[in-house]
Motif scaffolding. Structure first.
Motif, PDB file in Angstrom:
ATOM      1  N   LYS A  31       0.822  -1.207   0.000  1.00 29.59           N
ATOM      2  CA  LYS A  31       0.000   0.000   0.000  1.00 29.59           C
ATOM      3  C   LYS A  31       0.859   1.262   0.000  1.00 29.59           C
ATOM      4  N   ALA A  32       2.049   1.175   0.610  1.00 27.71           N
ATOM      5  CA  ALA A  32       2.993   2.304   0.518  1.00 27.71           C
ATOM      6  C   ALA A  32       3.375   2.515  -0.944  1.00 27.71           C
ATOM      7  N   TYR A  33       3.574   1.417  -1.651  1.00 26.72           N
ATOM      8  CA  TYR A  33       3.872   1.506  -3.092  1.00 26.72           C
ATOM      9  C   TYR A  33       2.730   2.200  -3.833  1.00 26.72           C
ATOM     10  N   VAL A  34       1.495   1.775  -3.542  1.00 30.69           N
ATOM     11  CA  VAL A  34       0.330   2.350  -4.242  1.00 30.69           C
ATOM     12  C   VAL A  34       0.272   3.861  -4.001  1.00 30.69           C
ATOM     13  N   LEU A  35       0.491   4.271  -2.757  1.00 30.69           N
ATOM     14  CA  LEU A  35       0.433   5.699  -2.429  1.00 30.69           C
ATOM     15  C   LEU A  35       1.530   6.466  -3.176  1.00 30.69           C
ATOM     16  N   HIS A  36       2.744   5.959  -3.125  1.00 30.45           N
ATOM     17  CA  HIS A  36       3.861   6.668  -3.761  1.00 30.45           C
ATOM     18  C   HIS A  36       3.704   6.716  -5.276  1.00 30.45           C
ATOM     19  N   LEU A  37       3.367   5.585  -5.862  1.00 30.76           N
ATOM     20  CA  LEU A  37       3.157   5.561  -7.325  1.00 30.76           C
ATOM     21  C   LEU A  37       2.082   6.578  -7.707  1.00 30.76           C
ATOM     22  N   GLU A  88       0.714   9.192  -6.124  1.00 28.26           N
ATOM     23  CA  GLU A  88       1.008  10.618  -5.940  1.00 28.26           C
ATOM     24  C   GLU A  88       1.934  11.129  -7.044  1.00 28.26           C
ATOM     25  N   ALA A  89       2.909  10.310  -7.398  1.00 28.62           N
ATOM     26  CA  ALA A  89       3.862  10.725  -8.440  1.00 28.62           C
ATOM     27  C   ALA A  89       3.150  10.861  -9.784  1.00 28.62           C
ATOM     28  N   VAL A  90       2.336   9.873 -10.127  1.00 29.29           N
ATOM     29  CA  VAL A  90       1.641   9.914 -11.426  1.00 29.29           C
ATOM     30  C   VAL A  90       0.638  11.065 -11.437  1.00 29.29           C
ATOM     31  N   SER A  91      -0.018  11.283 -10.302  1.00 29.36           N
ATOM     32  CA  SER A  91      -0.983  12.371 -10.201  1.00 29.36           C
ATOM     33  C   SER A  91      -0.300  13.717 -10.478  1.00 29.36           C
ATOM     34  N   GLU A  92       0.915  13.864  -9.965  1.00 32.61           N
ATOM     35  CA  GLU A  92       1.672  15.099 -10.226  1.00 32.61           C
ATOM     36  C   GLU A  92       1.970  15.221 -11.728  1.00 32.61           C
ATOM     37  N   GLY A 123      -2.861  19.272 -14.637  1.00 39.39           N
ATOM     38  CA  GLY A 123      -3.035  20.140 -15.810  1.00 39.39           C
ATOM     39  C   GLY A 123      -3.588  19.399 -17.017  1.00 39.39           C
ATOM     40  N   THR A 124      -3.737  18.075 -16.917  1.00 42.76           N
ATOM     41  CA  THR A 124      -4.341  17.311 -18.020  1.00 42.76           C
ATOM     42  C   THR A 124      -5.817  17.046 -17.687  1.00 42.76           C
ATOM     43  N   ASN A 125      -6.467  16.314 -18.566  1.00 39.64           N
ATOM     44  CA  ASN A 125      -7.883  15.965 -18.343  1.00 39.64           C
ATOM     45  C   ASN A 125      -8.053  14.767 -17.406  1.00 39.64           C
ATOM     46  N   VAL A 126      -6.938  14.173 -16.986  1.00 40.67           N
ATOM     47  CA  VAL A 126      -7.028  12.959 -16.156  1.00 40.67           C
ATOM     48  C   VAL A 126      -6.636  13.284 -14.717  1.00 40.67           C
ATOM     49  N   SER A 127      -7.484  12.887 -13.767  1.00 38.05           N
ATOM     50  CA  SER A 127      -7.088  13.072 -12.371  1.00 38.05           C
ATOM     51  C   SER A 127      -6.973  11.705 -11.691  1.00 38.05           C
ATOM     52  N   LEU A 128      -6.051  11.632 -10.771  1.00 33.36           N
ATOM     53  CA  LEU A 128      -5.803  10.363 -10.064  1.00 33.36           C
ATOM     54  C   LEU A 128      -5.915  10.615  -8.557  1.00 33.36           C
ATOM     55  N   THR A 129      -6.852   9.924  -7.950  1.00 33.89           N
ATOM     56  CA  THR A 129      -7.070  10.051  -6.506  1.00 33.89           C
ATOM     57  C   THR A 129      -6.596   8.784  -5.811  1.00 33.89           C
ATOM     58  N   THR A 130      -5.841   8.940  -4.737  1.00 30.61           N
ATOM     59  CA  THR A 130      -5.486   7.774  -3.923  1.00 30.61           C
ATOM     60  C   THR A 130      -6.422   7.758  -2.727  1.00 30.61           C
ATOM     61  N   MET A 154     -14.458  12.892  -7.689  1.00 33.80           N
ATOM     62  CA  MET A 154     -15.144  13.906  -8.497  1.00 33.80           C
ATOM     63  C   MET A 154     -14.552  15.305  -8.246  1.00 33.80           C
ATOM     64  N   ASN A 155     -13.963  15.491  -7.070  1.00 32.61           N
ATOM     65  CA  ASN A 155     -13.311  16.780  -6.767  1.00 32.61           C
ATOM     66  C   ASN A 155     -11.806  16.735  -7.075  1.00 32.61           C
ATOM     67  N   SER A 156     -11.377  15.685  -7.743  1.00 32.95           N
ATOM     68  CA  SER A 156      -9.964  15.513  -8.122  1.00 32.95           C
ATOM     69  C   SER A 156      -9.009  15.694  -6.941  1.00 32.95           C
ATOM     70  N   LYS A 157      -9.438  15.198  -5.782  1.00 31.49           N
ATOM     71  CA  LYS A 157      -8.566  15.256  -4.602  1.00 31.49           C
ATOM     72  C   LYS A 157      -7.419  14.266  -4.805  1.00 31.49           C
ATOM     73  N   ARG A 158      -6.202  14.680  -4.479  1.00 29.55           N
ATOM     74  CA  ARG A 158      -5.066  13.790  -4.769  1.00 29.55           C
ATOM     75  C   ARG A 158      -4.985  12.619  -3.786  1.00 29.55           C
ATOM     76  N   VAL A 159      -4.996  12.923  -2.502  1.00 26.96           N
ATOM     77  CA  VAL A 159      -4.924  11.850  -1.498  1.00 26.96           C
ATOM     78  C   VAL A 159      -6.106  12.024  -0.549  1.00 26.96           C
ATOM     79  N   ALA A 160      -6.929  10.998  -0.456  1.00 26.31           N
ATOM     80  CA  ALA A 160      -8.146  11.091   0.349  1.00 26.31           C
ATOM     81  C   ALA A 160      -8.099  10.043   1.451  1.00 26.31           C
TER      82      ALA A 160
END
Ligand SMILES: NC(=O)c1ccc[n+]([C@@H]2O[C@H](COP(=O)([O-])OP(=O)(O)OC[C@H]3O[C@@H](n4cnc5c(N)ncnc54)[C@H](OP(=O)(O)O)[C@@H]3O)[C@@H](O)[C@H]2O)c1
Length: 260
Positions: A159-165, A167-171, A175-182, A223-229
């Protein structure tokens, strides 16, 4: 695009948080691709949601601890020209016990499912989504992602891997049309604990939320494109505290919590 033309791909949709995500999307008139191993559970959920909401539901009974099955899934959806607007990478499991005693076979499946398949699906669909309409990925990590976890050492590490991966990809995607929420749930009512082989669940954390509560929270965060929830104030406080305490204290505290 109207909601009834959109698709959500949900892994681990046969129970718990994934199943509740499916119900929430269905209520919002989004069509569903549901993946898990339990074909009966997928069938009955599919029937329920088609009857209630008149949406399209496709089920794929697959073992996603084999990454080749995730490749087959992506290939099939591509042939059918189905490009999900939403990807919920939720399938995952843990195993309770001392690292030297737990089963390597089970842990290898866990690593494949929690890490490899999640990474593969994120990569494939983030790529396909880029440049189109707004699209959303949720990667389900855990409160476990924020510190080492004695007695569930491999699970916490996945799960540490999932969070780190994520957050990095989300960064990279900002600015694109794709948002990634953990999404980081704390202990939640579901089959997770019986699958992990732990009868009692971290009693010191009090009453666990339902899978529905966690999925609702995750849906709104997405839906609010929150990065880490992180679900719940107790869990949020925990993720803050571990940043300031010595890691050896944190690891001992987790060992204590895991032993209760
Ligand atoms: N419950 C908690 O306390 C908690 C806390 C933090 C994070 N989480 C995370 O939340 C996510 C969902 O868990 P949950 O609490 O909803 O537990 P759950 O009720 O056990 O659901 C897990 C889902 O994953 C699927 N799955 C397991 N192995 C699979 C495989 N090899 N291939 C395909 N699908 C598989 C299961 O379906 P089949 O068995 O039908 O394959 C099920 O649909 C997991 O990633 C978990 O790590 C849970």
């Amino acid at each position: 695009m109207k909601n009834n033309q959109k698709w959500a791909l949900i892994t681990g949709a046969s129970s718990g948080i994934g199943l509740e995500f499916a119900r929430i999307f269905a209520k919002n008139q989004v069509n569903l691709i549901l993946v898990a191993r339990n074909i009966n559970a997928l069938n009955s959920l599919s029937k329920e949601l088609i009857k209630l909401y008149k949406i399209k539901v496709i089920i794929h009974p697959l073992d996603l601890s084999e990454v080749s099955n995730a490749e087959i899934l992506v290939g099939k959806l591509s042939k059918q020209k189905i490009n999900p607007t939403y990807l919920i990478n939720n399938a995952g499991f843990g195993d309770y016990g001392t690292f030297t005693q737990t089963s390597w076979e089970k842990e290898l499946k866990m690593i494949n499912l929690n890490i490899t398949t999640l990474t593969y699906l994120t990569k494939m669909y983030a790529n396909k989504m880029l440049g189109g309409e707004p699209a959303y990925i949720v990667n389900v990590a855990s409160g476990a992602a924020f510190q080492p976890g004695p007695l569930m050492a491999v699970y916490f590490a996945t799960k540490a891997y999932v969070l780190h991966l994520s957050e990095a990809v989300s960064e990279e995607l900002s600015g694109t049309n794709v948002s990634l929420t953990t999404l980081c749930p704390g202990p939640t009512q579901s089959n997770f604990w019986s699958v992990a082989g732990k009868e009692k669940t971290c009693g010191i954390l009090g009453k666990m939320p339902t899978s529905r509560q966690v999925a609702e929270y995750g849906y709104h965060a997405m839906m609010n494109s929150k990065r880490v929830a992180v679900y719940g104030w107790v869990n949020r406080l925990g993720t803050l505290l571990v940043r300031f305490l010595p890691r050896s204290w944190v690891t001992k505290a987790i060992l204590y919590a895991q032993s209760t």
